[in-house]
Design a protein around this motif. Sequence first.
Motif, PDB file in Angstrom:
ATOM      1  N   LEU B   8     -25.514  49.930  15.386  1.00  0.00           N
ATOM      2  CA  LEU B   8     -24.395  49.572  14.403  1.00  0.00           C
ATOM      3  C   LEU B   8     -23.269  49.126  15.182  1.00  0.00           C
ATOM      4  O   LEU B   8     -23.075  48.609  15.040  1.00  0.00           O
ATOM      5  CB  LEU B   8     -24.583  50.192  13.748  1.00  0.00           C
ATOM      6  CG  LEU B   8     -25.702  50.595  12.716  1.00  0.00           C
ATOM      7  CD1 LEU B   8     -25.343  51.625  11.233  1.00  0.00           C
ATOM      8  CD2 LEU B   8     -27.073  49.597  12.055  1.00  0.00           C
ATOM      9  N   LEU B  13     -21.336  47.535  12.133  1.00  0.00           N
ATOM     10  CA  LEU B  13     -21.569  47.591  10.780  1.00  0.00           C
ATOM     11  C   LEU B  13     -22.120  49.345  10.839  1.00  0.00           C
ATOM     12  O   LEU B  13     -21.422  49.766  11.398  1.00  0.00           O
ATOM     13  CB  LEU B  13     -23.341  46.943  10.159  1.00  0.00           C
ATOM     14  CG  LEU B  13     -24.313  45.876  10.834  1.00  0.00           C
ATOM     15  CD1 LEU B  13     -25.594  45.675  11.004  1.00  0.00           C
ATOM     16  CD2 LEU B  13     -23.570  44.482  10.223  1.00  0.00           C
ATOM     17  N   GLU B  14     -21.577  49.397   9.101  1.00  0.00           N
ATOM     18  CA  GLU B  14     -21.942  50.749   8.347  1.00  0.00           C
ATOM     19  C   GLU B  14     -23.313  51.359   8.030  1.00  0.00           C
ATOM     20  O   GLU B  14     -23.179  52.074   8.058  1.00  0.00           O
ATOM     21  CB  GLU B  14     -20.876  50.472   7.183  1.00  0.00           C
ATOM     22  CG  GLU B  14     -19.263  50.525   7.757  1.00  0.00           C
ATOM     23  CD  GLU B  14     -18.925  50.211   6.280  1.00  0.00           C
ATOM     24  OE1 GLU B  14     -18.599  50.230   5.369  1.00  0.00           O
ATOM     25  OE2 GLU B  14     -17.860  48.994   6.496  1.00  0.00           O
ATOM     26  N   GLN B  15     -24.118  50.519   8.028  1.00  0.00           N
ATOM     27  CA  GLN B  15     -25.332  50.408   7.040  1.00  0.00           C
ATOM     28  C   GLN B  15     -26.222  49.407   7.738  1.00  0.00           C
ATOM     29  O   GLN B  15     -26.021  48.439   8.582  1.00  0.00           O
ATOM     30  CB  GLN B  15     -25.425  50.038   5.952  1.00  0.00           C
ATOM     31  CG  GLN B  15     -24.223  50.119   4.429  1.00  0.00           C
ATOM     32  CD  GLN B  15     -24.053  51.951   4.400  1.00  0.00           C
ATOM     33  OE1 GLN B  15     -24.928  52.807   5.125  1.00  0.00           O
ATOM     34  NE2 GLN B  15     -22.974  52.621   3.984  1.00  0.00           N
ATOM     35  N   PRO B  16     -26.985  50.697   8.589  1.00  0.00           N
ATOM     36  CA  PRO B  16     -28.453  50.259   9.146  1.00  0.00           C
ATOM     37  C   PRO B  16     -29.221  48.682   8.304  1.00  0.00           C
ATOM     38  O   PRO B  16     -31.178  49.080   7.738  1.00  0.00           O
ATOM     39  CB  PRO B  16     -28.954  51.332   9.508  1.00  0.00           C
ATOM     40  CG  PRO B  16     -29.090  51.278   8.151  1.00  0.00           C
ATOM     41  CD  PRO B  16     -27.106  52.125   7.355  1.00  0.00           C
ATOM     42  N   ALA B 235     -32.132  50.190  12.657  1.00  0.00           N
ATOM     43  CA  ALA B 235     -32.025  48.741  11.500  1.00  0.00           C
ATOM     44  C   ALA B 235     -33.495  48.696  10.912  1.00  0.00           C
ATOM     45  O   ALA B 235     -33.939  48.793  10.638  1.00  0.00           O
ATOM     46  CB  ALA B 235     -31.106  48.426  11.738  1.00  0.00           C
TER      47      ALA B 235
END
Lengths: 355, 355
Positions: B8, B13-16, B235
């Motif tokens: 991430l 990225l904040e979310q996977p 992710a």
Amino acid sequence: MAVRPELLMRLRLEQPIIQAGMAGGVTTPELVAEVTRAGGLGTIGAGYMTAENLRSAIQLVKKQTSGPFAVNVFVPETPEVVAEDVQSANEKLSLIHKELKLAAQPMPEKLPFFFEEQLEVIIEEKISVCSFTFGIPSASQVERLKAHGVFLIGTATTVEEAVQNEQAGMDAVVAQGSEAGGHRGTFAESFGKAMIGTMALVPQVVDEVDIPVIAAGGIMDGRGILAAHALGAGAVQMGTAFLTSRESGAPQAHQEAVLMSKETDTAVTSIFSGKPARGIANKMMIWMEALEHNWPPYPIQNMLTQPIRKEAARQNEPAFMSLWSGQGTRLSVQEPAGVMIKRLMEEAEETWESL
Amino acid sequence: MAVRPELLMRLRLEQPIIQAGMAGGVTTPELVAEVTRAGGLGTIGAGYMTAENLRSAIQLVKKQTSGPFAVNVFVPETPEVVAEDVQSANEKLSLIHKELKLAAQPMPEKLPFFFEEQLEVIIEEKISVCSFTFGIPSASQVERLKAHGVFLIGTATTVEEAVQNEQAGMDAVVAQGSEAGGHRGTFAESFGKAMIGTMALVPQVVDEVDIPVIAAGGIMDGRGILAAHALGAGAVQMGTAFLTSRESGAPQAHQEAVLMSKETDTAVTSIFSGKPARGIANKMMIWMEALEHNWPPYPIQNMLTQPIRKEAARQNEPAFMSLWSGQGTRLSVQEPAGVMIKRLMEEAEETWESL
């Protein structure tokens, strides 16, 4: 990781691990007892056992543990035995008879039918859990088993099959993903359509039934156990992992084939039994598939190939065995079943802590 | 649930969650931008785009977000165009031309070849992530992209393919399980052998490569995201879930087919493009499969069926579209992509807390 308690309490288990009821001698009394002693649920794979053999296996397990264990039985099918079809299949198989120096095999005159007697043994021996493959028993059979306090586990390969299991009174259902080794439990859908991967199957089943769901297919280690719980399963059922355990009754050549193989080495075939099952592709599978013969249905084909598989096991010749295996073969380990269960749960715990 | 940071951080990225690069107009600039704005990685599915169209799509995304997003491209294949094969395929397809009142289609004279130009656009537009399907780019292409700081993601359907991706210098690899919708990314194994379920594939890939693994196939909700992390993925890549998002460019009839279908409704077919891909079985798939015709290879067959699919989309006629979908269809939801990502991560968090 706090294991969901409902299913485990009902089954008196310490660990959310069910050893699959692999038929054909894999589930020795030692394996079943060891899994149960380690806190999991051992299962006698009674699919092809006579009532007498089942009783004897149960008594051998009981000598080694007072804990709960299960018996897995096959819901029977009784197709007509067509003599010409049997003869034609036997002629094709004679190629393998010759390779193994096995005499030509006589035609079976009638199908074995153990199911009713198996259920009576389960009741008489006060077995606490009975699991079913290839369908759902009759309403009266379900009623009779439940009246004796037997916990019933069905097998489903689609959401619809899981719903049918719940409606028939099963207490829990195994959601068998397409990764799973051995026979497909499919009974209410075409086999091709019912090849749903575990990752997709389990949550969709969990959403549609109220009974606990047991995840099966490709689960080989603690990561898989934790993943199955994340998907909503109350426990996992593992076959291939226990096939290479020290207590496994699988022929050495079968165990070695699983330990040495890659995830791409298995295929689904009907040539061994007349029903689709996943195993490592070998000479018998490749030869017989190439014939494109219209083989007799299960369990007739199973009876016809049984002498071959028995002789291949005696000769420790993997080319002509049914080398059942799931797709997680690279993760298989040879170790005692009790050590395996301890390791699996430690891995699951460590994985959970790492998330 | 603490998301593993390495991948991430590299991707900002904040979310996977990576939105899969679905080709053919599904990944509108609005979808890509919205996924990125919500903290995931939006992806332009550029497989069939000219360099010009790709540049225009990139610029439209950039107008809506300054965050990172990816471009997915197809590693090209250049089979010989055999005029008789094309004609024979077109004759078979004329059955469908008639149904759609579509004029007979001319034969393509040469294959489109956008790949090199697409890579130049990716470099010129300073795209931070490029993902590949159908193989691995050349060593010089990898070197050039990396010299410009592009993060490279390969696609694997077997352990061996993942290892080849790592050896070629990919920074991460998608492990695409058999549940996945759309095209199989298989490039170094026969398609049949490379149908490994996500539950079995991901941990076996994780054990054999050192680069981060992105899980794909059957992941539709927070339970699947948590399960993928348990299996060792850094992710997830989700296609079918975003196909029914508000920003999706998939035809309404395609979205409705996914929303209405069951896990048993999909099948893998090569008739749309010449390469195996999973979609909801419809009239075109069933008719063309029944012909048992020896269709031209990808991408020739794709060009031949393209006018049909385009016209079917115009008429909103699902019978003749390629209704790509994974096996998790019962879990599909129609909602804005940003709302979806928030919901998915809340579900993952809640599931983690419940374990």
